[in-house]
Design a protein around this motif. Sequence first.
Motif, PDB file in Angstrom:
ATOM      1  N   ALA A  38      29.987   8.142  47.439  1.00  0.00           N
ATOM      2  CA  ALA A  38      29.195   7.103  48.107  1.00  0.00           C
ATOM      3  C   ALA A  38      28.207   6.467  47.127  1.00  0.00           C
ATOM      4  CB  ALA A  38      28.453   7.698  49.301  1.00  0.00           C
ATOM      5  N   GLY A  39      27.606   7.290  46.289  1.00  0.00           N
ATOM      6  CA  GLY A  39      26.673   6.771  45.290  1.00  0.00           C
ATOM      7  C   GLY A  39      27.350   5.855  44.288  1.00  0.00           C
ATOM      8  N   SER A  40      28.580   6.198  43.914  1.00  0.00           N
ATOM      9  CA  SER A  40      29.273   5.370  42.918  1.00  0.00           C
ATOM     10  C   SER A  40      29.582   3.979  43.468  1.00  0.00           C
ATOM     11  CB  SER A  40      30.547   6.053  42.433  1.00  0.00           C
ATOM     12  OG  SER A  40      31.521   6.098  43.449  1.00  0.00           O
ATOM     13  N   TYR A  41      30.002   3.915  44.714  1.00  0.00           N
ATOM     14  CA  TYR A  41      30.293   2.604  45.309  1.00  0.00           C
ATOM     15  C   TYR A  41      29.010   1.818  45.569  1.00  0.00           C
ATOM     16  CZ  TYR A  41      35.062   4.196  45.581  1.00  0.00           C
ATOM     17  OH  TYR A  41      36.306   4.650  45.256  1.00  0.00           O
ATOM     18  N   THR A  42      27.945   2.520  45.946  1.00  0.00           N
ATOM     19  CA  THR A  42      26.652   1.855  46.121  1.00  0.00           C
ATOM     20  C   THR A  42      26.173   1.273  44.800  1.00  0.00           C
ATOM     21  OG1 THR A  42      26.089   3.388  47.906  1.00  0.00           O
ATOM     22  CG2 THR A  42      24.268   2.192  46.867  1.00  0.00           C
ATOM     23  N   LEU A  43      26.284   2.047  43.740  1.00  0.00           N
ATOM     24  CA  LEU A  43      25.886   1.574  42.415  1.00  0.00           C
ATOM     25  C   LEU A  43      26.724   0.367  41.995  1.00  0.00           C
ATOM     26  CD1 LEU A  43      24.278   1.776  39.798  1.00  0.00           C
ATOM     27  CD2 LEU A  43      25.844   3.586  39.068  1.00  0.00           C
ATOM     28  N   TRP A  44      28.017   0.396  42.289  1.00  0.00           N
ATOM     29  CA  TRP A  44      28.884  -0.729  41.928  1.00  0.00           C
ATOM     30  C   TRP A  44      28.447  -1.995  42.658  1.00  0.00           C
ATOM     31  CZ3 TRP A  44      32.322  -4.276  43.896  1.00  0.00           C
ATOM     32  CH2 TRP A  44      33.135  -4.911  42.959  1.00  0.00           C
ATOM     33  N   ILE A  45      28.127  -1.872  43.949  1.00  0.00           N
ATOM     34  CA  ILE A  45      27.688  -3.035  44.735  1.00  0.00           C
ATOM     35  C   ILE A  45      26.352  -3.563  44.204  1.00  0.00           C
ATOM     36  CG2 ILE A  45      26.853  -3.747  47.021  1.00  0.00           C
ATOM     37  CD1 ILE A  45      29.080  -1.852  48.147  1.00  0.00           C
ATOM     38  N   VAL A  46      25.424  -2.677  43.877  1.00  0.00           N
ATOM     39  CA  VAL A  46      24.137  -3.099  43.316  1.00  0.00           C
ATOM     40  C   VAL A  46      24.356  -3.800  41.977  1.00  0.00           C
ATOM     41  CG1 VAL A  46      21.959  -2.235  42.338  1.00  0.00           C
ATOM     42  CG2 VAL A  46      22.740  -1.442  44.578  1.00  0.00           C
ATOM     43  N   THR A  47      25.311  -3.328  41.196  1.00  0.00           N
ATOM     44  CA  THR A  47      25.600  -3.961  39.900  1.00  0.00           C
ATOM     45  C   THR A  47      26.193  -5.356  40.088  1.00  0.00           C
ATOM     46  OG1 THR A  47      25.891  -1.771  38.931  1.00  0.00           O
ATOM     47  CG2 THR A  47      26.735  -3.627  37.673  1.00  0.00           C
ATOM     48  N   VAL A  48      27.022  -5.542  41.100  1.00  0.00           N
ATOM     49  CA  VAL A  48      27.529  -6.887  41.419  1.00  0.00           C
ATOM     50  C   VAL A  48      26.360  -7.792  41.825  1.00  0.00           C
ATOM     51  CG1 VAL A  48      28.945  -8.233  43.020  1.00  0.00           C
ATOM     52  CG2 VAL A  48      29.869  -6.141  42.013  1.00  0.00           C
ATOM     53  N   ALA A  49      25.454  -7.262  42.639  1.00  0.00           N
ATOM     54  CA  ALA A  49      24.269  -8.031  43.019  1.00  0.00           C
ATOM     55  C   ALA A  49      23.426  -8.368  41.785  1.00  0.00           C
ATOM     56  CB  ALA A  49      23.440  -7.252  44.036  1.00  0.00           C
ATOM     57  N   HIS A  50      23.376  -7.446  40.821  1.00  0.00           N
ATOM     58  CA  HIS A  50      22.655  -7.676  39.572  1.00  0.00           C
ATOM     59  C   HIS A  50      23.243  -8.885  38.837  1.00  0.00           C
ATOM     60  CE1 HIS A  50      21.627  -5.981  35.310  1.00  0.00           C
ATOM     61  NE2 HIS A  50      21.001  -7.094  35.552  1.00  0.00           N
ATOM     62  N   VAL A  51      24.563  -8.981  38.808  1.00  0.00           N
ATOM     63  CA  VAL A  51      25.213 -10.133  38.159  1.00  0.00           C
ATOM     64  C   VAL A  51      24.799 -11.424  38.859  1.00  0.00           C
ATOM     65  CG1 VAL A  51      27.426 -11.263  37.687  1.00  0.00           C
ATOM     66  CG2 VAL A  51      27.185  -8.798  37.301  1.00  0.00           C
ATOM     67  N   VAL A  52      24.827 -11.431  40.181  1.00  0.00           N
ATOM     68  CA  VAL A  52      24.456 -12.627  40.948  1.00  0.00           C
ATOM     69  C   VAL A  52      23.010 -13.014  40.674  1.00  0.00           C
ATOM     70  CG1 VAL A  52      24.128 -13.541  43.282  1.00  0.00           C
ATOM     71  CG2 VAL A  52      26.179 -12.202  42.744  1.00  0.00           C
ATOM     72  N   VAL A  53      22.112 -12.046  40.709  1.00  0.00           N
ATOM     73  CA  VAL A  53      20.689 -12.325  40.467  1.00  0.00           C
ATOM     74  C   VAL A  53      20.472 -12.806  39.034  1.00  0.00           C
ATOM     75  CG1 VAL A  53      18.397 -11.250  40.299  1.00  0.00           C
ATOM     76  CG2 VAL A  53      19.861 -10.789  42.274  1.00  0.00           C
ATOM     77  N   ALA A  54      21.172 -12.224  38.083  1.00  0.00           N
ATOM     78  CA  ALA A  54      21.034 -12.650  36.680  1.00  0.00           C
ATOM     79  C   ALA A  54      21.488 -14.094  36.502  1.00  0.00           C
ATOM     80  CB  ALA A  54      21.834 -11.718  35.769  1.00  0.00           C
TER      81      ALA A  54
END
Length: 126
Positions: A38-54
């Motif tokens: 669950a943590g790995s998929y959560t981290l992946w989603i946050v990283t996608v959000a990081h790309v969008v915010v960047a």
Amino acid sequence: MVRLLHAIVALQTVLVFVQSITAGLRTTVADGHVLHSAGSYTLWIVTVAHVVVAVLAWRPGGGSARAVWYALGFLALITAQVFAGLYHLTALHIPLAAALLVASVLYLVSLRSTRHHSSHPARAAA
């Protein structure tokens, strides 16, 4: 938008650290693998959000493209990390996890020091 970028990188860093804890739980607790997954998929989603915010901090926000390149690189490495975990490639998975944690902490420190210097023009010039 820069504050949101700092916040998402901080969240990403915390999640990478938490993943190291859940990895340990995976070996000691019966359902530890559920937390780690669950943590790995959560981290992946946050990283996608990081790309969008960047991207939003760069294009409309007028910030540096460096944040976009970092976010894309981190997304590529997190994706590789997820697949290495799914395929039980621990010889790759564990060192990559350590590298991701170090990279995330260093980038967070870099962002914070950049923000600190940019908010004080006299210090930035010194």
